[in-house]
Design a protein around this motif. Structure first.
Motif, PDB file in Angstrom:
ATOM      1  N   GLN A 163      32.515 -16.720 -19.284  1.00 16.42           N
ATOM      2  CA  GLN A 163      33.291 -17.471 -18.284  1.00 16.42           C
ATOM      3  C   GLN A 163      33.548 -18.908 -18.727  1.00 16.42           C
ATOM      4  O   GLN A 163      34.212 -19.665 -18.013  1.00 16.42           O
ATOM      5  CB  GLN A 163      32.524 -17.500 -16.952  1.00 16.42           C
TER       6      GLN A 163
ATOM      7  N   ILE B 129      29.123 -27.805 -11.302  1.00 20.18           N
ATOM      8  CA  ILE B 129      30.405 -27.628 -11.989  1.00 20.18           C
ATOM      9  C   ILE B 129      31.512 -28.334 -11.223  1.00 20.18           C
ATOM     10  O   ILE B 129      32.362 -29.026 -11.807  1.00 20.18           O
ATOM     11  CB  ILE B 129      30.726 -26.128 -12.155  1.00 20.18           C
TER      12      ILE B 129
ATOM     13  N   VAL C 251      27.541 -21.945 -16.958  1.00 17.73           N
ATOM     14  CA  VAL C 251      28.187 -20.663 -16.687  1.00 17.73           C
ATOM     15  C   VAL C 251      27.848 -19.669 -17.779  1.00 17.73           C
ATOM     16  O   VAL C 251      27.393 -20.037 -18.865  1.00 17.73           O
ATOM     17  CB  VAL C 251      29.731 -20.824 -16.601  1.00 17.73           C
TER      18      VAL C 251
ATOM     19  N   THR D 211      35.309 -21.790  -9.524  1.00 23.83           N
ATOM     20  CA  THR D 211      34.345 -22.781 -10.025  1.00 23.83           C
ATOM     21  C   THR D 211      33.766 -23.661  -8.923  1.00 23.83           C
ATOM     22  O   THR D 211      32.778 -24.356  -9.151  1.00 23.83           O
ATOM     23  CB  THR D 211      35.013 -23.704 -11.070  1.00 23.83           C
TER      24      THR D 211
ATOM     25  N   LEU E  63      29.741 -28.111 -18.062  1.00 26.18           N
ATOM     26  CA  LEU E  63      30.722 -27.045 -17.895  1.00 26.18           C
ATOM     27  C   LEU E  63      30.452 -25.858 -18.805  1.00 26.18           C
ATOM     28  O   LEU E  63      30.770 -24.719 -18.452  1.00 26.18           O
ATOM     29  CB  LEU E  63      32.135 -27.580 -18.176  1.00 26.18           C
TER      30      LEU E  63
ATOM     31  N   THR F 181      36.223 -21.755 -17.199  1.00 29.47           N
ATOM     32  CA  THR F 181      35.700 -22.948 -16.525  1.00 29.47           C
ATOM     33  C   THR F 181      36.340 -24.208 -17.098  1.00 29.47           C
ATOM     34  O   THR F 181      36.740 -25.114 -16.359  1.00 29.47           O
ATOM     35  CB  THR F 181      34.163 -23.019 -16.680  1.00 29.47           C
TER      36      THR F 181
END
Length: 440
Positions: free
Chosen positions: A372, A231, A368, A225, A364, A376
């Motif tokens: 995923q 992120i 992504v 990450t 967050l 994360t």
């Protein structure tokens, strides 16, 4: 129909929303009932009380640090709804363990030798349960909601969580401990029934082999990450926020008892006001941003939080100069000079905190790929919990060295400055990425 009311009328959101609320309610009913009873009726020393509160917080957060990587892998590789149902079924058993501990403390049966260790063991199990639910409650949103609904859904989950925390916290402060023991079992059963209504959420990407090596999986997860600045800064900023929150909630029960000379009902009122403010801030920031995922208000929000923490500290010091000699009931507390100012400072802390953290969670889940998202969130939970356990250890050390609870508030204020810097870095990264499309 607004996005909010629209979501609350849909099966793709409502059962998850209710299950998460029941989970947060039960966690806080149990934890608050346990901490308040031990602080007010077992220990008679501010340092011991502060240490117990810090140990309880640290134990609850430890599973997040150790098991979040596995939880994230499971959430991305298995049906998320099935995981929720399995975890909620296990909750019934662990709450029975907690209820036995509460009953033993209430009756004075082997309090130090068995009852308190049993209470802390059940709290550790509660932390494990929440660790496996943590990545799912946010990662499942992009799977069931449209993109323009994700921020509203995230805000609702946050607001609902803190309303549930509020209800559990208030109830824990007002009912006798034996009724809390019954309540946590009943709530666990209702939560399991609710979880069975959540629609299927199968894995969205390639199913990969689970890595059961905790340390390797955790480090790989965090590294995966860190390449995205938005992120990365979101995770670090959220971690500082929850560390501030952990330190504050550790301090509230012994602060209420020893600095403000207030009853356990007042201590639960403090925690309740904190939860109300987070809920208000969570919904307010969505209205300000108009559904856009952005960190532009983050630095100002957390600076405001720090200012209110300092104001709260100043009022506590003024309170000590004219402190009562016996514990105040809620009505006596509310009629005491400066009580309204103290509660408004606390409300300001939590509103600003809610406005700070909600957009960061939205980053967050929207930055992504859907397959995923859970990992994360799990990486976020690892860093968050590590920071919070560290914060609990610092609070424990300060208590061991005899630093007064009121003075420890200044640690939280200092951490707000760091969080503001991180929020600014996140917003700068956001602007840097959007500058090319904006200029075209």
């Amino acid at each position: 129909m607004t996005t909010t009311t629209h979501l609350l009328s849909r099966r793709r959101f409502l059962p998850l929303f209710c299950t998460q609320m029941l989970n947060a309610f039960n966690d806080n009913l149990y934890k608050t009932a346990m901490v308040l009873f031990v602080v007010y009726f077992v220990y008679r020393d501010e340092s011991q009380e502060g240490i117990f509160s810090a140990v309880a917080t640290g134990l609850f957060m430890l599973p997040y640090f150790l098991l979040s990587a596995i939880a994230g892998q499971l959430a991305d590789n298995r049906d998320k709804a099935k995981i929720i149902r399995t975890v909620k079924l296990c909750e019934i058993g662990l709450m029975i363990i907690g209820a036995v501990g509460l009953y033993m403390v209430w009756k004075g049966i082997m309090v130090d030798a068995i009852a308190i260790p049993l209470l802390l063991f059940a709290l550790l199990l509660t932390g494990i349960q929440s660790t496996f639910l943590g990545p799912i409650k946010y990662a499942i949103l992009p799977q069931h909601l449209k993109k323009e609904e994700v921020l509203a859904g995230t805000g609702l989950v946050e607001a609902g969580t803190y309303i549930a925390i509020l209800a559990g916290t208030i109830l824990a402060g007002w009912i006798d401990v034996q009724w809390a023991a019954i309540g946590i079992i009943v709530t666990a059963v209702i939560g399991y029934i609710s979880s069975r209504q959540i629609p299927a959420a199968p894995p969205m990407g390639t199913i990969t082999k689970l890595d059961w090596n905790v340390w390797r999986a955790s480090s790989q997860l965090i590294r995966s990450t860190s390449h995205d600045k938005q992120i990365f800064y979101s995770i670090i900023a959220i971690s500082f926020f929850w560390t501030i929150g952990a330190v504050l909630t550790i301090q509230f029960p012994p602060l209420a008892k020893n600095t403000l000379m207030a009853s356990k009902e007042v201590a639960s009122l403090f925690l309740a006001v904190f939860s109300i403010g987070i809920a208000i801030g969570s919904v307010s920031i969505n209205a300000l941003l108009k559904g856009q995922v952005s960190a532009r208000f983050a630095p100002a929000s957390v600076i405001g939080m720090g200012v209110f923490v300092v104001a709260f500290y100043v009022v506590c010091r003024m309170w000590q100069a004219n402190a009562p000699t016996e514990l105040l009931s809620v009505m006596e507390f509310l009629s005491w000079p400066m009580a309204t100012v103290l509660l408004l400072c606390l409300l300001g802390i939590s509103i600003a905190g809610g406005m700070f953290v909600v957009p960061l969670y939205a980053f967050l889940t929207t930055r992504v790929a859907p397959d995923q998202a859970a990992r994360t969130i799990a990486a976020n939970n690892i860093v968050n919990s590590g920071a919070m356990v560290a914060g609990a250890m610092v609070a424990m050390s300060l208590n061991l060295f005899g630093v007064p609870i009121a003075e420890q508030l200044l640690l939280s204020a200092a951490m707000c400055v760091v969080s503001a810097w991180l929020g600014k870095r996140l917003h700068n990264a956001e602007l840097a990425e959007s500058s090319l499309p904006a200029s075209s």
